[in-house]
Design a protein around this motif. Sequence first.
Motif, PDB file in Angstrom:
ATOM      1  N   GLU A 142       0.729  -1.175   0.118  1.00  0.00           N
ATOM      2  CA  GLU A 142       0.013  -0.125   0.020  1.00  0.00           C
ATOM      3  C   GLU A 142       0.727   1.166   0.141  1.00  0.00           C
ATOM      4  O   GLU A 142       0.670   2.358  -0.690  1.00  0.00           O
ATOM      5  CB  GLU A 142      -0.763   0.050   1.369  1.00  0.00           C
ATOM      6  CG  GLU A 142      -1.897  -1.022   1.266  1.00  0.00           C
ATOM      7  CD  GLU A 142      -3.235  -0.713   0.825  1.00  0.00           C
ATOM      8  OE1 GLU A 142      -3.484   0.603   0.903  1.00  0.00           O
ATOM      9  OE2 GLU A 142      -4.225  -1.377   0.437  1.00  0.00           O
ATOM     10  N   LEU A 143       2.012   1.238   0.621  1.00  0.00           N
ATOM     11  CA  LEU A 143       2.912   2.352   0.937  1.00  0.00           C
ATOM     12  C   LEU A 143       3.706   2.464  -0.442  1.00  0.00           C
ATOM     13  O   LEU A 143       3.568   3.813  -1.195  1.00  0.00           O
ATOM     14  CB  LEU A 143       3.683   2.071   1.999  1.00  0.00           C
ATOM     15  CG  LEU A 143       4.829   3.373   2.403  1.00  0.00           C
ATOM     16  CD1 LEU A 143       3.946   4.335   3.045  1.00  0.00           C
ATOM     17  CD2 LEU A 143       5.712   2.920   3.412  1.00  0.00           C
ATOM     18  N   ALA A 144       3.731   1.348  -1.114  1.00  0.00           N
ATOM     19  CA  ALA A 144       4.528   1.495  -2.433  1.00  0.00           C
ATOM     20  C   ALA A 144       3.523   2.242  -3.523  1.00  0.00           C
ATOM     21  O   ALA A 144       3.854   3.035  -4.224  1.00  0.00           O
ATOM     22  CB  ALA A 144       4.835   0.206  -2.786  1.00  0.00           C
ATOM     23  N   LYS A 145       2.324   2.009  -3.470  1.00  0.00           N
ATOM     24  CA  LYS A 145       1.219   2.566  -4.107  1.00  0.00           C
ATOM     25  C   LYS A 145       1.252   4.013  -3.937  1.00  0.00           C
ATOM     26  O   LYS A 145       1.350   4.704  -5.090  1.00  0.00           O
ATOM     27  CB  LYS A 145      -0.076   1.974  -3.995  1.00  0.00           C
ATOM     28  CG  LYS A 145      -0.344   0.426  -4.583  1.00  0.00           C
ATOM     29  CD  LYS A 145      -2.016   0.073  -4.109  1.00  0.00           C
ATOM     30  CE  LYS A 145      -2.173  -1.180  -4.420  1.00  0.00           C
ATOM     31  NZ  LYS A 145      -3.701  -1.509  -4.016  1.00  0.00           N
ATOM     32  N   TYR A 146       1.335   4.268  -2.893  1.00  0.00           N
ATOM     33  CA  TYR A 146       0.961   5.837  -2.492  1.00  0.00           C
ATOM     34  C   TYR A 146       2.505   6.440  -2.808  1.00  0.00           C
ATOM     35  O   TYR A 146       2.180   7.675  -3.060  1.00  0.00           O
ATOM     36  CB  TYR A 146       0.619   5.929  -0.990  1.00  0.00           C
ATOM     37  CG  TYR A 146      -0.833   5.465  -0.598  1.00  0.00           C
ATOM     38  CD1 TYR A 146      -1.742   6.204  -1.350  1.00  0.00           C
ATOM     39  CD2 TYR A 146      -1.305   4.845   0.319  1.00  0.00           C
ATOM     40  CE1 TYR A 146      -3.135   5.969  -1.020  1.00  0.00           C
ATOM     41  CE2 TYR A 146      -2.068   4.225   0.449  1.00  0.00           C
ATOM     42  CZ  TYR A 146      -3.555   4.907  -0.054  1.00  0.00           C
ATOM     43  OH  TYR A 146      -4.829   4.572   0.158  1.00  0.00           O
ATOM     44  N   THR A 147       3.561   5.683  -2.628  1.00  0.00           N
ATOM     45  CA  THR A 147       4.825   6.505  -2.929  1.00  0.00           C
ATOM     46  C   THR A 147       4.795   6.743  -4.462  1.00  0.00           C
ATOM     47  O   THR A 147       5.062   7.922  -5.025  1.00  0.00           O
ATOM     48  CB  THR A 147       5.850   5.701  -2.373  1.00  0.00           C
ATOM     49  OG1 THR A 147       5.918   4.383  -2.760  1.00  0.00           O
ATOM     50  CG2 THR A 147       6.065   5.991  -1.053  1.00  0.00           C
ATOM     51  N   LEU A 148       4.219   5.809  -5.248  1.00  0.00           N
ATOM     52  CA  LEU A 148       4.129   5.785  -6.571  1.00  0.00           C
ATOM     53  C   LEU A 148       3.440   7.081  -7.030  1.00  0.00           C
ATOM     54  O   LEU A 148       3.483   7.757  -8.052  1.00  0.00           O
ATOM     55  CB  LEU A 148       3.811   4.614  -7.461  1.00  0.00           C
ATOM     56  CG  LEU A 148       4.826   3.461  -7.459  1.00  0.00           C
ATOM     57  CD1 LEU A 148       4.436   2.101  -7.999  1.00  0.00           C
ATOM     58  CD2 LEU A 148       6.151   3.957  -8.159  1.00  0.00           C
ATOM     59  N   PHE A 150       2.431   9.609  -5.266  1.00  0.00           N
ATOM     60  CA  PHE A 150       3.186  10.899  -4.614  1.00  0.00           C
ATOM     61  C   PHE A 150       4.139  11.194  -5.667  1.00  0.00           C
ATOM     62  O   PHE A 150       4.450  12.346  -6.107  1.00  0.00           O
ATOM     63  CB  PHE A 150       3.487  10.989  -3.295  1.00  0.00           C
ATOM     64  CG  PHE A 150       2.262  10.931  -2.305  1.00  0.00           C
ATOM     65  CD1 PHE A 150       1.267  12.340  -2.524  1.00  0.00           C
ATOM     66  CD2 PHE A 150       2.063  10.036  -1.513  1.00  0.00           C
ATOM     67  CE1 PHE A 150       0.418  12.117  -1.438  1.00  0.00           C
ATOM     68  CE2 PHE A 150       1.035   9.997  -0.484  1.00  0.00           C
ATOM     69  CZ  PHE A 150       0.295  11.098  -0.531  1.00  0.00           C
ATOM     70  N   ILE A 151       5.017  10.163  -6.129  1.00  0.00           N
ATOM     71  CA  ILE A 151       6.153  10.654  -6.957  1.00  0.00           C
ATOM     72  C   ILE A 151       5.559  10.740  -8.359  1.00  0.00           C
ATOM     73  O   ILE A 151       6.151  11.988  -8.959  1.00  0.00           O
ATOM     74  CB  ILE A 151       6.945   9.418  -7.222  1.00  0.00           C
ATOM     75  CG1 ILE A 151       7.698   9.050  -5.912  1.00  0.00           C
ATOM     76  CG2 ILE A 151       8.151   9.479  -8.177  1.00  0.00           C
ATOM     77  CD1 ILE A 151       8.310   7.837  -5.887  1.00  0.00           C
ATOM     78  N   ALA A 152       4.531  10.377  -8.803  1.00  0.00           N
ATOM     79  CA  ALA A 152       3.764  10.985 -10.289  1.00  0.00           C
ATOM     80  C   ALA A 152       2.933  12.076  -9.904  1.00  0.00           C
ATOM     81  O   ALA A 152       3.200  12.955 -11.111  1.00  0.00           O
ATOM     82  CB  ALA A 152       2.593   9.836 -10.643  1.00  0.00           C
ATOM     83  N   ILE A 153       2.619  12.599  -8.795  1.00  0.00           N
ATOM     84  CA  ILE A 153       2.157  13.906  -8.827  1.00  0.00           C
ATOM     85  C   ILE A 153       3.223  14.846  -8.782  1.00  0.00           C
ATOM     86  O   ILE A 153       3.602  15.939  -9.033  1.00  0.00           O
ATOM     87  CB  ILE A 153       1.265  14.124  -7.481  1.00  0.00           C
ATOM     88  CG1 ILE A 153       0.564  12.998  -7.417  1.00  0.00           C
ATOM     89  CG2 ILE A 153       0.657  15.361  -7.444  1.00  0.00           C
ATOM     90  CD1 ILE A 153      -0.551  13.115  -6.281  1.00  0.00           C
TER      91      ILE A 153
END
Length: 153
Positions: A142-148, A150-153
């Motif tokens: 889940e954290l990896a999804k959110y980090t991707l 946030f990285i994409a934004i």
Amino acid sequence: VGEVYSRLLDHRPVIQGEIRYFVKEFEEKRGLRELRVLENLKNTVFETNEHVLPKCEQAMQDNLSETFKRLQAANAMIHRLQEREFEVRKLQADKVMAREEKCIAHWEEFMKEQQNKRAEVDEEHRKAMERLKEQYSEMEKELAKYTLYFIAI
């Protein structure tokens, strides 16, 4: 002169007479005294042999037989007491052995129960560790999804 000389200067006959008189008196007095002592001794020995000794022997026999009976009774009583004490000790020893066997059986049961509980706790711990691993791996995903995100934004 010889006669006068023997009467005045020769004292042997007078001394011999005095000696004979002294010995005679001494022997008579001493002889009677010793005779009385011997007679008394003879009477004492006779009386002891005839009267005192049989009485003493009879009293000794009577007392010895009574004493022997008492000793036999005391011996029998002591023997009974020893038997009772032996029985009591044997019962106590049997009770102690039974208690020890019971304690040993209880201890073995307790140890088996502890082994089972330990196995259960180990199993619960292993399952909890697996759940936590799964939970943390999901959280990482889940954290990896959110980090991707946030990285994409």
